[in-house]
Design an enzyme around this catalytic site. Structure first.
Site, PDB file in Angstrom:
ATOM      1  N   SER A 786       0.841  -1.198   0.000  1.00  0.00           N
ATOM      2  CA  SER A 786       0.000   0.000   0.000  1.00  0.00           C
ATOM      3  C   SER A 786       0.873   1.244   0.000  1.00  0.00           C
ATOM      4  CB  SER A 786      -0.919   0.006   1.220  1.00  0.00           C
ATOM      5  OG  SER A 786      -0.149   0.146   2.407  1.00  0.00           O
ATOM      6  N   HIS A 787       0.245   2.381  -0.284  1.00  0.00           N
ATOM      7  CA  HIS A 787       0.993   3.635  -0.318  1.00  0.00           C
ATOM      8  C   HIS A 787       1.670   3.920   1.016  1.00  0.00           C
ATOM      9  CE1 HIS A 787       1.314   8.025   0.378  1.00  0.00           C
ATOM     10  NE2 HIS A 787       1.846   8.002  -0.827  1.00  0.00           N
TER      11      HIS A 787
END
Length: 833
Positions: A786-787
């Site tokens: 994920s970011h």
């Protein structure tokens, strides 16, 4: 007889008007309704006859107000008023049309209400105002829209003893947001209920399970409250104590729930109620059928197949919240949901990398959910291996050939003054491109996911635990997110080198920087450089994946605020980035020494180099596709919105976000007013934002849960959690301690301070500026790729993700220790201690 008490009237008497009929029904069935009487519709007919008026007169409102009561009519109405005043200090006067609040056509808010009426003259004047409202332009327009051709002035008036409520509110017997019959929703605040009905306050919200009486609470600001005074009513500001506590306790809420259930059973269909508490006694002030919920649900079931139906909800659906943040607007849903479904279906067939194939993508409560099934299809290893060395170059070729030419067209359309024909053509082309764009989106992403999974499998053969270290071995590669940050940091260096600019950025609030810089030549030159930066890097929105919020390119505030942050915190981007590269090299060298088999070492190195070179894909595809497509689309659509505004379809160009795509197409083909529809959707969207969205729907099997967590990370709270410990995914190694700061959206960024531990639901590239100041990162959602995980590793911050509970369990000021190596959060000290 022109007036009749509630107790003596007939329940079915249409001459009482809908509101009056409801109060008569409630009274006769023993519900706690304040006493009152109804001025029947024949009173208005008599008044018109006495004053020789014509109902079709264009100036009927004014004529009613200038008319006089005959002695007979005045004497009867005054007698009823004085009889009621014997029991109440004052009364409320409300219009009660025959058409109002009937099933299928709610006229709520279209007529008049007057409070704290004490004198005969005031009372008769307000009766005339209620009658006049029947002929107002807004009501006539509403009746026309609802195909209500009532020509006869069938307007009654309700006169009811005024209860000076300490707390009041409204109740929906069926949850208006989820359409769940098993839940009711209460909105409550202080004082008289007009503050809530008029939308003047943000009330407390309570969701109550009608079977178990379990209560979910959301505190509101309760900014003001309305109270009676000597004449009329007045608004007062609530105190800090009133704002910071719930206005109803659990006993009150249960009493309201039981009254609501009883009323719903009396009517036999969902209702909404108005209530008030005065001197600890509950009063039921009004009941009416819920019509908008039925209409909205009908639209979901019959008109738009991408909106989830109650039947759909029995299946297992996974919330795509780790990619699509929060509820999305109706127009964006019309674009993104079909595009995601099409792109995922096509790509999971071509690249079945996780043994999962997407069946459907649908919208529920404004959130995007997907339904998938397991598949045994596997892509031959040699076919994948042929792609692995060229994944990044392949992405850039697709962007260059497919996306950038279309963005050039969108740029031109963002400066086009449309006709209906050109607007319709542009809109349809945009819809088509979203399908094509997301097919390519997943065509780019899925092979990289396959490569990551293969490398992770090989890594696991040597290192059984702590997969996060593998991804730290892939950090320190320049991508578009980091490049954006570096450019902002370089601009901050220019600020530091200029005494004048440094002074501006040091003393000015972020929201005043732009205006202050415009006041000097050096400031203007600097803004020109910021403008050049925005033309290349400004194609991202405040809220990723939607059209609602401004892009950086539209407003220099966002870039200037980030530059100011670099000026103030002294962060050295190049130095910190160099440390990340060195750490990557050290971790890789240490890992390779653990591999004893030469052949395996050679294979791992080959796959590692491929993965390292393709690690830019995660952020660069987001930069060029996810963020840029939505940002360019927004500016294009704003010009179409201007046309819709000019043609009277909507009041403001940005109201188009609250229309579905089929409605936009119809309006462009043949303009029709949609202001009320847009307003209702906007209100519903705001209610969706208050809801805690479930991680999934239905009852998944253990296998389904396991497969889902491969995609999104954990979707259930860890069973090991205790009062003092929260567990999640170990996403970035290291241990750090500090005070918690819960950030829920970009509007709260300014509340974050250097040294805080960032706690949030998820992050997008817009959040990167907070990582410069954070001690550690904790999220509710998100996986290893994920970011939040990627940026935490780039900035060397310990991170524990996918806790599912952090924003609920942790409060501002709590002192926590974040162990990003083992995925463990320890609550060292509570803020209240």
């Amino acid at each position: 007889m022109y007036s009749v008490r509630f107790q003596k009237a007939e329940e079915s008497s249409r001459s009482a008007g809908a509101k009056g009929m409801n109060l008569i029904k409630l009274t006769k069935n023993g519900l706690p309704v304040p006493d009152g009487f109804v001025i029947q519709t024949n009173a208005l007919t008599r008044f018109i006859e006495d004053n020789r008026l014509q109902a079709a007169d264009a100036h009927m409102e004014r004529a009613i107000m200038n008319g006089t009561f005959s002695k007979e009519l005045r004497d009867e109405l005054a007698a009823s008023f004085y009889e009621l005043r014997e029991s109440y200090a004052s009364v409320a006067v409300r219009s009660s049309s025959v058409s109002e609040d009937l099933e299928g056509a709610s006229f709520a808010g279209q007529y008049e209400t007057y409070l704290n009426i004490k004198t005969e003259e005031e009372f008769l004047g307000k009766v005339k105002e209620c009658w006049a409202s029947f002929f107002s332009a807004r009501v006539s327009g509403y009746k026309e829209k609802m195909n209500n051709d009532t020509a006869e002035p069938l307007m009654g008036v309700v006169v009811q003893g005024l209860i000076n409520s300490e707390v009041s509110g409204v109740i929906f017997s069926r949850n208006p947001v989820t359409h769940d019959d098993g839940e009711l929703m209460i909105s409550a605040s202080y004082g008289l209920g007009e503050a809530i009905v008029s939308g003047s306050v943000t009330p407390d919200t309570f969701i109550v399970n009608k079977g178990t009486f379990q209560i979910d609470k959301e505190i509101g600001l309760k900014e003001i409250y309305i109270v009676s005074q000597e004449e009329g009513v007045t608004e007062k500001e609530t105190s800090a104590d009133m704002r910071n506590r719930f206005c109803l306790d659990d006993e009150n809420i249960k009493e309201l729930a039981m009254l609501t259930i009883k009323t719903e059973e009396l009517y036999g269909y969902p209702v909404d109620l108005e209530f008030g508490f005065a001197e600890n006694k509950l009063y039921l002030l009004q009941a009416r059928p819920i019509t908008t919920i039925v209409q909205d649900q009908k639209a979901a079931d019959e008109e738009r197949e991408f909106i989830m139906t109650p039947r759909d909800q029995k299946d297992f659906w996974l919330n795509m919240e780790s990619n699509i943040e929060g509820p999305v607007s109706p127009l964006f849903a019309s674009l993104i949901v079909p595009a995601l479904e099409y792109g995922l279906k096509e790509s999971t067939k071509t690249f079945p990398v996780m043994g999962i194939e997407i069946e459907r993508v649908k919208l529920h409560q404004g959130r995007v959910f997907s339904r998938q099934h397991k598949t045994d299809d596997k892509l031959p290893a040699e076919q994948l291996e042929a792609l692995f060395p060229i994944l990044a170059d392949r992405m850039y070729d697709i962007i260059q050939e497919t996306f950038l030419p279309f963005y050039q067209k969108l740029d031109e359309l963002a400066h086009t003054n449309h006709t209906r024909e050109t607007a319709l053509d542009a809109f349809r082309n945009l819809q088509d491109f979203y399908l094509k764009g997301y097919e390519e989106h997943f065509n780019i992403v899925f092979p990289q996911v396959a490569l990551n999974m293969m490398l992770e499998s090989m890594y696991g053969q040597i290192e059984k635990e702590n997969t996060s270290l593998l991804y730290e071995m892939l950090a320190g590669v320049m991508n578009k997110s980091l490049e954006t940050d570096r450019q902002l940091w370089l601009l901050s260096g220019q600020v530091k080198d200029s005494p004048e600019l440094r002074r501006v950025f040091t003393v000015s609030p972020a929201d005043e920087l732009h205006q202050t810089l415009l006041q000097s030549n050096e400031g203007k030159r600097f803004l020109e450089q910021v403008g050049e930066f925005l033309q290349e890097y400004g194609w991202r929105s405040v809220k990723s994946h939607d059209l609602l919020e401004e892009t950086w390119a539209e407003n220099p505030y966002f870039a200037l605020a980030n530059i100011q942050n670099y000026v103030r915190n002294g962060y050295d981007f190049d130095s910190e980035f160099h440390k990340t590269i060195e750490k990557r090299k050290q971790l890789y060298a240490a890992f390779m020494e653990k591999i004893e088999d030469d052949g395996f070492r050679e294979k791992f190195d080959r796959y590692y180099q491929w993965t390292l070179s393709s690690s830019v894909i995660k952020d660069d595809h987001h930069f060029y596709i996810d963020a840029m497509l939505d940002a360019k689309a927004r500016l294009c659509l704003l010009k179409i919105g201007e046309l819709l505004e000019k043609q009277g379809v909507i009041d403001d160009r940005e109201d188009m976000w609250y229309l579905y795509s089929d409605e936009v197409e119809k309006a462009l083909a043949s303009p029709v007013p949609m202001q009320e529809k847009a307003a209702e959707r906007k209100q519903l969207f705001q209610q969706y934002q208050l809801l805690e969205a479930p991680a999934y729907l239905g009852t998944p099997t253990p296998e389904q849960l396991q497969a889902a967590e491969q995609i999104t990370g954990s979707i259930t709270e860890d069973e090991k959690n205790t009062e003092h410990h929260i567990y999640g995914l170990a996403a970035s190694s290291g241990i750090a301690s500090g005070p918690v700061k819960v950030i829920r959206d970009a509007s709260e960024f300014s509340l974050f301070s250097s040294g805080d531990v960032l706690v949030c639901k998820m992050t997008t590239p817009l959040w990167t500026s907070l990582f410069q100041d954070a001690k550690a990162v904790i999220t509710d959602t998100g996986g290893i790729l994920s970011h939040a995980a990627i940026i935490a590793r780039e900035y060397g911050l310990p991170a524990v993700l996918g806790t599912r509970a952090a924003t609920d369990r942790l409060n501002d000021g709590d002192i926590v220790s974040v162990d990003g190596t083992n995925g463990k959060i320890t609550i060292v000290k509570r803020a209240s201690c």
